[in-house]
Design a protein around this motif. Structure first.
Motif, PDB file in Angstrom:
ATOM      1  N   ARG A 175       0.852  -1.182   0.000  1.00  0.00           N
ATOM      2  CA  ARG A 175       0.000   0.000   0.000  1.00  0.00           C
ATOM      3  C   ARG A 175       0.890   1.234   0.000  1.00  0.00           C
ATOM      4  NH1 ARG A 175      -5.136   0.538   0.267  1.00  0.00           N
ATOM      5  NH2 ARG A 175      -5.573  -1.580   0.900  1.00  0.00           N
ATOM      6  N   HIS A 176       0.639   2.121  -0.959  1.00  0.00           N
ATOM      7  CA  HIS A 176       1.397   3.366  -1.086  1.00  0.00           C
ATOM      8  C   HIS A 176       0.421   4.469  -1.452  1.00  0.00           C
ATOM      9  CE1 HIS A 176       4.826   5.930  -1.813  1.00  0.00           C
ATOM     10  NE2 HIS A 176       4.412   6.184  -3.044  1.00  0.00           N
ATOM     11  N   LYS A 177       0.399   5.504  -0.643  1.00  0.00           N
ATOM     12  CA  LYS A 177      -0.525   6.622  -0.869  1.00  0.00           C
ATOM     13  C   LYS A 177      -1.957   6.128  -1.058  1.00  0.00           C
ATOM     14  CE  LYS A 177       3.031   9.574  -2.786  1.00  0.00           C
ATOM     15  NZ  LYS A 177       3.493  10.360  -3.930  1.00  0.00           N
ATOM     16  N   ARG A 178      -2.381   5.271  -0.148  1.00  0.00           N
ATOM     17  CA  ARG A 178      -3.753   4.742  -0.108  1.00  0.00           C
ATOM     18  C   ARG A 178      -4.132   3.845  -1.276  1.00  0.00           C
ATOM     19  NH1 ARG A 178      -7.649   9.376   2.353  1.00  0.00           N
ATOM     20  NH2 ARG A 178      -6.465   9.701   4.265  1.00  0.00           N
ATOM     21  N   GLU A 179      -3.159   3.377  -2.006  1.00  0.00           N
ATOM     22  CA  GLU A 179      -3.445   2.533  -3.161  1.00  0.00           C
ATOM     23  C   GLU A 179      -2.560   1.293  -3.110  1.00  0.00           C
ATOM     24  OE1 GLU A 179      -4.580   3.689  -7.664  1.00  0.00           O
ATOM     25  OE2 GLU A 179      -2.791   4.615  -6.839  1.00  0.00           O
ATOM     26  N   VAL A 180      -3.106   0.164  -3.522  1.00  0.00           N
ATOM     27  CA  VAL A 180      -2.318  -1.056  -3.621  1.00  0.00           C
ATOM     28  C   VAL A 180      -1.552  -0.994  -4.938  1.00  0.00           C
ATOM     29  CG1 VAL A 180      -2.376  -3.576  -3.803  1.00  0.00           C
ATOM     30  CG2 VAL A 180      -3.926  -2.397  -2.233  1.00  0.00           C
ATOM     31  N   VAL A 181      -0.227  -1.113  -4.840  1.00  0.00           N
ATOM     32  CA  VAL A 181       0.624  -0.980  -6.021  1.00  0.00           C
ATOM     33  C   VAL A 181       1.643  -2.117  -6.070  1.00  0.00           C
ATOM     34  CG1 VAL A 181       0.363   1.528  -6.208  1.00  0.00           C
ATOM     35  CG2 VAL A 181       2.212   0.582  -4.826  1.00  0.00           C
ATOM     36  N   ILE A 182       2.197  -2.275  -7.256  1.00  0.00           N
ATOM     37  CA  ILE A 182       3.223  -3.284  -7.525  1.00  0.00           C
ATOM     38  C   ILE A 182       4.396  -2.563  -8.185  1.00  0.00           C
ATOM     39  CG2 ILE A 182       3.738  -5.340  -8.926  1.00  0.00           C
ATOM     40  CD1 ILE A 182       0.667  -5.975  -8.619  1.00  0.00           C
ATOM     41  N   PRO A 183       5.625  -2.834  -7.737  1.00  0.00           N
ATOM     42  CA  PRO A 183       6.775  -2.180  -8.381  1.00  0.00           C
ATOM     43  C   PRO A 183       6.824  -2.485  -9.880  1.00  0.00           C
ATOM     44  CG  PRO A 183       7.456  -3.204  -6.324  1.00  0.00           C
ATOM     45  CD  PRO A 183       6.054  -3.680  -6.611  1.00  0.00           C
ATOM     46  N   ALA A 184       7.001  -1.464 -10.676  1.00  0.00           N
ATOM     47  CA  ALA A 184       7.085  -1.622 -12.133  1.00  0.00           C
ATOM     48  C   ALA A 184       8.285  -2.495 -12.516  1.00  0.00           C
ATOM     49  CB  ALA A 184       7.170  -0.262 -12.812  1.00  0.00           C
ATOM     50  N   ALA A 185       9.309  -2.512 -11.679  1.00  0.00           N
ATOM     51  CA  ALA A 185      10.512  -3.312 -11.961  1.00  0.00           C
ATOM     52  C   ALA A 185      10.213  -4.810 -11.988  1.00  0.00           C
ATOM     53  CB  ALA A 185      11.591  -3.021 -10.919  1.00  0.00           C
ATOM     54  N   PHE A 186       9.047  -5.227 -11.485  1.00  0.00           N
ATOM     55  CA  PHE A 186       8.685  -6.638 -11.500  1.00  0.00           C
ATOM     56  C   PHE A 186       8.217  -7.111 -12.877  1.00  0.00           C
ATOM     57  CE2 PHE A 186       7.552  -6.948  -6.691  1.00  0.00           C
ATOM     58  CZ  PHE A 186       8.889  -6.815  -6.373  1.00  0.00           C
ATOM     59  N   LEU A 187       8.006  -6.160 -13.798  1.00  0.00           N
ATOM     60  CA  LEU A 187       7.579  -6.517 -15.148  1.00  0.00           C
ATOM     61  C   LEU A 187       8.685  -6.175 -16.128  1.00  0.00           C
ATOM     62  CD1 LEU A 187       3.887  -5.247 -15.204  1.00  0.00           C
ATOM     63  CD2 LEU A 187       4.760  -7.479 -14.516  1.00  0.00           C
ATOM     64  N   THR A 188       8.820  -7.012 -17.151  1.00  0.00           N
ATOM     65  CA  THR A 188       9.826  -6.761 -18.180  1.00  0.00           C
ATOM     66  C   THR A 188       9.308  -5.723 -19.164  1.00  0.00           C
ATOM     67  OG1 THR A 188       8.979  -8.443 -19.696  1.00  0.00           O
ATOM     68  CG2 THR A 188      10.589  -9.181 -18.046  1.00  0.00           C
ATOM     69  N   ASP A 189      10.191  -5.265 -20.025  1.00  0.00           N
ATOM     70  CA  ASP A 189       9.793  -4.331 -21.075  1.00  0.00           C
ATOM     71  C   ASP A 189       8.825  -4.984 -22.063  1.00  0.00           C
ATOM     72  OD1 ASP A 189      11.391  -2.397 -19.918  1.00  0.00           O
ATOM     73  OD2 ASP A 189      13.107  -2.847 -21.200  1.00  0.00           O
ATOM     74  N   ASP A 190       8.830  -6.319 -22.086  1.00  0.00           N
ATOM     75  CA  ASP A 190       7.926  -7.071 -22.962  1.00  0.00           C
ATOM     76  C   ASP A 190       6.614  -7.424 -22.263  1.00  0.00           C
ATOM     77  OD1 ASP A 190       9.843  -7.054 -24.973  1.00  0.00           O
ATOM     78  OD2 ASP A 190      10.738  -8.931 -24.282  1.00  0.00           O
ATOM     79  N   ASP A 191       6.350  -6.782 -21.133  1.00  0.00           N
ATOM     80  CA  ASP A 191       5.113  -6.986 -20.372  1.00  0.00           C
ATOM     81  C   ASP A 191       4.919  -8.425 -19.916  1.00  0.00           C
ATOM     82  OD1 ASP A 191       4.499  -4.294 -20.493  1.00  0.00           O
ATOM     83  OD2 ASP A 191       3.384  -4.507 -22.358  1.00  0.00           O
ATOM     84  N   ASP A 192       5.930  -8.918 -19.233  1.00  0.00           N
ATOM     85  CA  ASP A 192       5.869 -10.226 -18.608  1.00  0.00           C
ATOM     86  C   ASP A 192       6.461 -10.068 -17.205  1.00  0.00           C
ATOM     87  OD1 ASP A 192       5.351 -12.895 -18.327  1.00  0.00           O
ATOM     88  OD2 ASP A 192       6.880 -13.587 -19.724  1.00  0.00           O
TER      89      ASP A 192
END
Length: 118
Positions: free
Chosen positions: A43-60
């Motif tokens: 939870r960050h700033k009242r929103e559930v988020v996922i680090p963008a670094a967990f996804l590749t540039d190919d959206d996997d």
């Protein structure tokens, strides 16, 4: 008070809906991926988020991430501790574990996670 996460964790995040769109799956499936340990959210700033670094540039999902998360969870680590470890610079890698995984060195990171979990 909760331990704060490293700035790199919160630097670029995606909402569950954003991750669902990038992976072309329903948001409920993203929640299931988090529950199953294939992704981590917080939870960050009242929103559930996922680090963008967990996804590749190919959206996997970054290769080896789920195995690393599951190994550390099985070893008793909490999700905040895992997030902190993944984004903390390590001179012996060099860089952070998530950076090494994104660079294709996921086996080394998974080995380290397994050793930590013993």
């Amino acid at each position: 008070m909760k331990e704060s996460l490293p700035a790199a964790v919160t630097e670029e995040t995606l909402t569950v809906s954003d991750v669902a769109a990038r992976l072309s799956i329903p948001a409920s499936r993203v929640v299931q991926l988090v529950r199953d340990g294939q992704l981590l959210s917080f939870r960050h700033k009242r929103e559930v988020v996922i680090p963008a670094a967990f996804l590749t540039d190919d959206d996997d999902v970054v290769r080896g991430l789920s195995g690393t998360i599951i190994s550390l969870r099985d070893g008793g680590y909490q999700d905040r501790e895992i997030l902190t470890w993944l984004f903390t610079e390590d001179e012996s890698l060099p860089g952070s574990p998530i950076g090494a995984m994104r660079a294709g060195r996921h086996k080394e990171v998974t080995r380290r996670a397994q050793a930590m979990a013993l």
